[in-house]
Design an enzyme around this catalytic site. Structure first.
Site, PDB file in Angstrom:
ATOM      1  N   GLU A   1       0.873  -1.205  -0.221  1.00 37.62           N
ATOM      2  CA  GLU A   1      -0.275   0.230  -0.317  1.00 37.62           C
ATOM      3  C   GLU A   1       1.095   0.886  -0.056  1.00 37.62           C
ATOM      4  O   GLU A   1       1.454   1.689   0.435  1.00 37.62           O
ATOM      5  CB  GLU A   1      -0.717  -0.370   0.783  1.00 37.62           C
TER       6      GLU A   1
ATOM      7  N   ASP B   1      -5.936  10.149   9.427  1.00 39.70           N
ATOM      8  CA  ASP B   1      -4.686   9.357   9.848  1.00 39.70           C
ATOM      9  C   ASP B   1      -4.061   9.599  11.122  1.00 39.70           C
ATOM     10  O   ASP B   1      -3.725  11.089  11.539  1.00 39.70           O
ATOM     11  CB  ASP B   1      -3.141   9.711   8.827  1.00 39.70           C
TER      12      ASP B   1
END
Length: 271
Positions: free
Chosen positions: A47, A58
């Site tokens: 990824e 995040d």
């Protein structure tokens, strides 16, 4: 190698698939490519995160990595070039993690088409509920990209059914409600989430958010695959080798008994 083949290979070896996450351009362009070469021997899929100025999903580690990559000039064009270089190194599935804004800024058809040409297998869209823009999802699939969406422990069974109907490639199960980051232990709810998703789709399920070592990897290995991001990015941030951490996590992914086999998915792009 297809996505299903990558998951099936890991299962045949009695373990969950390992999906390392790296931020494009972090700690530098050259450092990113060195990190890719370090993780590839351990990775079943990879990824690659597109740096973004407002990465709401995040945690602080990946936020810092994105900020630094952007300050050093990383861009969508730069990420395209890196994906192309990574594809030259491996046949393993490559997934681009991107927030929706860069897709819209470039134009979905252009964005998806260029990343497909560069060698991406699929896209992970953390801030796009697929039923809110099925046309965009369909466009990505028609261009040839697999589409991956996130589900959380709070997702209802009805929500799970809706999301997996739009998914191809695999389904991303978020282990915790919140942002990415390292944790000493994953909540028990992750097992139930994986069970509920697998009851509604033949696609592989990968668990992410919070995997930081052997113990958390073993907890997450109830799924078909495990995404490891913040722990790797932190190691890069601190200038440490990634190999010891990857070896430890791979040990945690090994199962005494293999999970039930993956069914060959007949899912096709939405029509």
């Amino acid at each position: 190698m297809t996505t299903l083949e990558a998951f099936a290979k890991a299962r045949s070896e009695g373990r969950a698939a390992l999906i390392p996450y790296l931020t494009a351009g972090f700690p530098s362009r050259e450092g990113f490519l060195q990190a890719v070469e370090e993780v590839l021997p351990y990775a079943d899929l990879l990824e690659i995160g597109l740096p973004y100025s407002d990465p709401l999903g995040d945690g602080p580690v990946i936020q810092r990595a994105s900020e630094l990559a952007l300050r050093k000039g990383m861009s969508v064009q730069g990420a395209l070039e890196l994906v192309r270089e990574v594809r030259a190194l491996t046949e393993k599935p490559l997934f681009l993690m991107t927030y929706l804004n860069p897709v819209l800024a470039w134009g979905p058809e252009r964005f998806f088409g260029l990343f497909k040409q560069a060698g991406a297998t699929g896209v992970i869209l953390p801030d796009l509920p697929p039923d809110e823009d099925p046309g965009l999802v369909r466009l990505a699939q028609e261009i040839g990209l697999e589409t991956v969406f996130l589900l959380a422990p709070t997702s209802t069974d009805a929500r799970i059914a809706t999301v997996v109907r739009h998914a191809t490639g695999f389904v991303y199960a978020v282990s915790v409600t919140g942002v990415t980051g390292m944790r000493e232990r994953l909540p028990e709810e992750v097992k139930d989430l994986v069970r509920r998703i697998k009851a509604r789709t033949a696609l592989p399920v990968a668990v992410g958010f919070g995997v930081s070592g052997k113990a958390t990897a073993a907890q997450a290995a109830v799924a078909d695959g495990v995404v490891v991001g913040s722990a790797l990015v932190r190691a890069l941030e601190e200038g440490r080798s990634l190999a010891p951490l990857l070896q430890e996590i791979r040990q945690g992914l090994q199962r005494l008994e293999a999970n039930p086999g993956l069914k060959e998915s007949s899912k096709k792009p939405l029509s």
